[in-house]
Design an enzyme around this catalytic site. Structure first.
Site, short mmCIF file in Angstrom:
data_model
loop_
_atom_site.label_atom_id
_atom_site.label_comp_id
_atom_site.label_asym_id
_atom_site.label_seq_id
_atom_site.Cartn_x
_atom_site.Cartn_y
_atom_site.Cartn_z
N GLU A 232 20.24 19.69 -23.95
CA GLU A 232 19.12 20.54 -24.34
C GLU A 232 19.06 20.57 -25.87
OE1 GLU A 232 18.81 24.36 -21.92
OE2 GLU A 232 20.89 23.77 -21.59
N ARG A 447 34.79 20.07 -16.91
CA ARG A 447 34.49 20.33 -18.32
C ARG A 447 35.74 20.19 -19.17
NH1 ARG A 447 30.09 24.08 -19.82
NH2 ARG A 447 31.42 24.67 -21.55
N LYS A 457 26.51 28.49 -27.59
CA LYS A 457 25.51 28.53 -28.66
C LYS A 457 25.31 29.96 -29.15
CE LYS A 457 23.35 24.65 -26.36
NZ LYS A 457 22.42 24.28 -25.30
#
Length: 736
Positions: A232, A447, A457
């Protein structure tokens, strides 16, 4: 079913075959078909059963071609004892000379394997018995010599340097390592499906159109592996993304395929051009070149057409529940779920025309996801101009709707994503099949997380806004731009990902393991220079020349073939304050009155003659004499120094947080902002560095001898260079 054919008492061999068929068959609709063959004793061996299971898996559509199935499984094939005898005889004749020489030390498995390859459906036990019989006939019974153990052949030992060879990725190519990332990803290593064989994946949904769609897909791709990295564009990539980049680009590269860089730009409120640029820059910095750079927004028109089709097929509807109502896992069912198709089509068109406000209407898909979430949203209203499409759209698709369809459009073969997306796998398959379009396969992996940091973020923005860090590229963070600024080579990050490995489980690693990878690469890449962080002036009273001398310093002392650089050697030099003591304690080997030291690379030993102090008693200068190394007594130590140096700024970094898990309330009750390390940055404003680095550019790397590895910071200006310490020369024992 078997008992109805064979009676209540089943023999052990038949029972074993039945058990294996039931345990290994993924799709139970063919179980009765296979049991029939076992019960009729047409499938008699595990070899035949394995072939039958593979055939069923490779032919998912009904009806099966019975004649072709029986051919593939050896049904009705009868291997006579005479055929076995002849095959074994031929193999023994071929290896007769070696058998007579090595006798019973010869690898008998080779004989069995070759005989079996000639008689695919022969019973393995029968072949073994025939091999044993014919070998005994040729060699006679075993003798005492045959029973002696075969002497072990000593393996050639690797030199220590070869053992420690580390994989280095340059422009995406791996160097040598026992198990490089590409080796971990190549071929059968991950048990992934082959392009076009999506239906062999457990859980993959086969429809009447699947095989035709896969045929079209193969016509487009030519059987090539296709992956994608779909970030993204609303933030900077971090160390976890490095694993995703290596996995997606690496899997494609390892298997002769291609990887797309596709921006998931479906949320115009949070997207900025700087993120698009930084993401591509980081992918290329890590050594990978995208096959194509695409955007989800490239496909907005097609996605809209498919949304209309989904409504027409009765698989989507316009809903007016508020966001708050449908949050969580047990929201109330939508009262609009069964509204007429025509009504949803009109309302969806009204959404597109901007007749509904934000939050007043959504398009939802009719399915229940693996995690129990019901009817995920496909489209929502947002009156925000898009950076690429402008004001064309006021409805934007969601990840759940967009992702699989973009994969389908780009003919992705392996949609690789992290484990948290496993709950979306069923919706991924459902949506492609609901629209009768090519359906890729989603594969999940674990992950990669690091301790002593945050990567979300939202939290990084908080750190920036509160002034805890300067920006997304602050060298104390673990974003990729921050790691580059600090001086971590891309090869070190790729090697770190290779060492972590391709795991399904989530992995949380210590930062010092990444630092160790950096040291290994920088040791080979970073030329040596000398710098002094806390300078102490030293005047050589008997300097042997009227002006400065030039000293040749090897760029890499362990390999002088890699060149030299020149540094001036003048009457005035500067050493580290910590390299001098007025009194030499036991075990102290550096400079002190009565204890000379050597100056690295200069060829001179210096001895203290006079200690000069300021009014506070602090030592500010030393007067020394020098003697050439070849005539002086060998000193206990050699120290680094600078002469006619450049003044520079040096930034020394430590961990940003005090605790391993700053986001864990049980470890840090006050929240991550309360866990900041007050000593995470120390700035040395007037450090000195030798003049050989004068022409260095931002991101150039050096080993400052005895101090660590340093990188030129982009803040450097004409006349004032700035260096970031990447890592110390050796791991700090307190951090391990």
């Amino acid at each position: 079913q078997a008992r109805s054919a064979l009676g209540p008492a089943l023999d052990k061999a038949t029972g074993t075959l039945l058990y294996n068929a039931a345990a290994r068959l993924k799709d139970p609709k063919h179980l009765g078909f296979l049991v029939g063959y076992i019960a009729r004793r047409e499938i008699l061996t595990d070899l035949q059963l394995s072939a039958a299971l593979e055939y069923v898996r490779s032919h998912p559509l009904e009806p099966l071609d019975v004649a072709d199935f029986e051919r593939a499984c050896g049904v009705g094939v009868c291997i006579t004892p005479e055929q076995i005898e002849e095959a074994v005889e031929a193999v023994i004749s071929k290896h007769r000379a070696e058998l007579l020489a090595e006798r019973y030390r010869f690898n008998m498995g080779l004989l069995m394997g070759e005989a079996r390859s000639q008689l695919q459906w022969a019973d393995g036990k029968t072949i073994k018995n025939e091999v044993d019989l014919q070998v005994l006939h040729l060699l006679g019974p075993k003798t005492e010599a045959d029973l002696e153990k075969k002497p072990k052949v000593a393996k050639a030992r690797l030199a220590p340097a070869e053992k420690q060879k580390v994989a280095v990725v340059e422009n995406g190519d791996m160097g040598t390592e026992t198990q490089s990332l590409l080796e971990q990803l190549r071929g059968e290593a991950l048990k992934f499906h082959k392009p076009g064989e999506n239906y062999k994946t457990e859980g993959y949904v086969v429809t009447p159109n699947t095989m035709a769609l896969l045929k079209q897909h193969l016509a487009v791709t030519g059987g090539q592996v296709r992956t994608r990295f779909p970030p993204e564009p609303n933030g900077i990539l971090h160390i976890g993304h490095a694993k995703a980049i290596n996995f997606n680009f690496g899997y494609a590269k390892a298997n002769g395929g291609v990887c797309f860089l596709r921006y998931d730009d479906t949320n115009p409120e949070k997207e900025e051009e700087k993120y698009f640029t930084a993401i591509r820059e980081m992918v290329e910095w890590l050594g990978y070149q995208p096959y194509a750079v695409t955007h989800a927004s490239d496909y907005f028109d097609q996605l809209y057409v498919w949304a209309l089709e989904l409504i027409r097929r009765g698989q989507a509807y316009v809903c007016h529940q508020k966001v708050e109502e449908i949050k969580g896992h047990n929201p109330p069912p939508s009262p609009w779920r069964d509204r007429p198709v025509e009504e949803s089509l009109l309302l969806f068109e009204d959404m597109r025309k901007g007749k509904f406000g934000e939050g007043e209407a959504t398009l939802r898909m009719k399915l229940v996801m693996e995690d129990g979430k019901m009817d995920p949203v496909a489209y929502r209203v947002k009156f925000t101009p898009h950076h690429r499409t402008g004001d064309k759209w006021c409805i934007y698709p969601t990840y759940d709707y967009t992702h699989c369809l973009c994969d389908s459009i780009e003919h992705i073969t392996h949609s690789l994503c992290t484990k948290e997306f496993q709950a979306r796998r069923s919706s991924y398959f459902w949506l492609c099949n609901a629209l009768d379009v090519y359906c890729p396969v989603q594969w999940e992996y674990g992950r990669l997380n690091l301790l002593y940091t945050v990567v979300s973020k939202r939290k990084i923005i908080q750190l920036v806004e509160t002034g805890a860090v300067r920006d997304w590229d602050d060298p104390r963070l673990f974003t990729l731009t921050a790691l580059r600024r600090r001086g971590f080579p891309p090869e070190a990050i790729n090697n770190f990902c290779a060492r972590v490995g391709v795991t399904v489980a989530q992995v949380t690693m210590e930062p010092h393991l990444l630092e160790a990878c950096a040291r290994e690469v920088l040791n080979e890449q970073a030329p040596r220079a000398m710098a002094v962080l806390e300078p102490l002036k030293v005047t050589i009273t008997n300097f042997p020349a009227p002006k400065a001398l030039e000293v040749l310093v090897p760029n890499f002392p362990a390999d002088e073939s890699r060149g030299f650089h020149k540094v001036p050697f003048h009457q005035t030099v500067y050493i580290e304050e910590t390299d001098f003591r007025e009194e030499a304690d036991k075990g102290y080997k550096r400079l002190a009155p009565g204890q000379p030291v050597g100056l690295r690379h200069a060829g001179y030993v210096i001895a203290v003659q006079n200690v000069i102090k300021d009014v506070t008693g602090r030592v500010i200068e030393l007067e020394v004499t020098c003697t050439k190394s070849d005539v002086a007594e060998k000193p206990k130590a050699f120290i680094h120094w600078v002469s006619v140096p450049l003044v520079c700024e040096v930034r020394l970094y430590e961990r940003l947080f005090l605790h391993k898990n700053p986001e864990d309330p049980s470890e840090v009750p006050g929240g991550f902002l309360s866990d900041l390390n007050p000593d995470s940055l120390r700035v040395v404003h007037n450090a000195l560095v030798d003049s050989s680095v004068r022409s260095a550019r931002p991101f150039d790397k050096f080993q400052f001898e005895r101090l660590g590895y340093f990188s030129v910071d982009p803040d450097s200006e004409e006349g004032k260079m700035v260096f970031n310490r990447t890592v110390m020369l050796k791991e700090d024992p307190g951090k391990a």
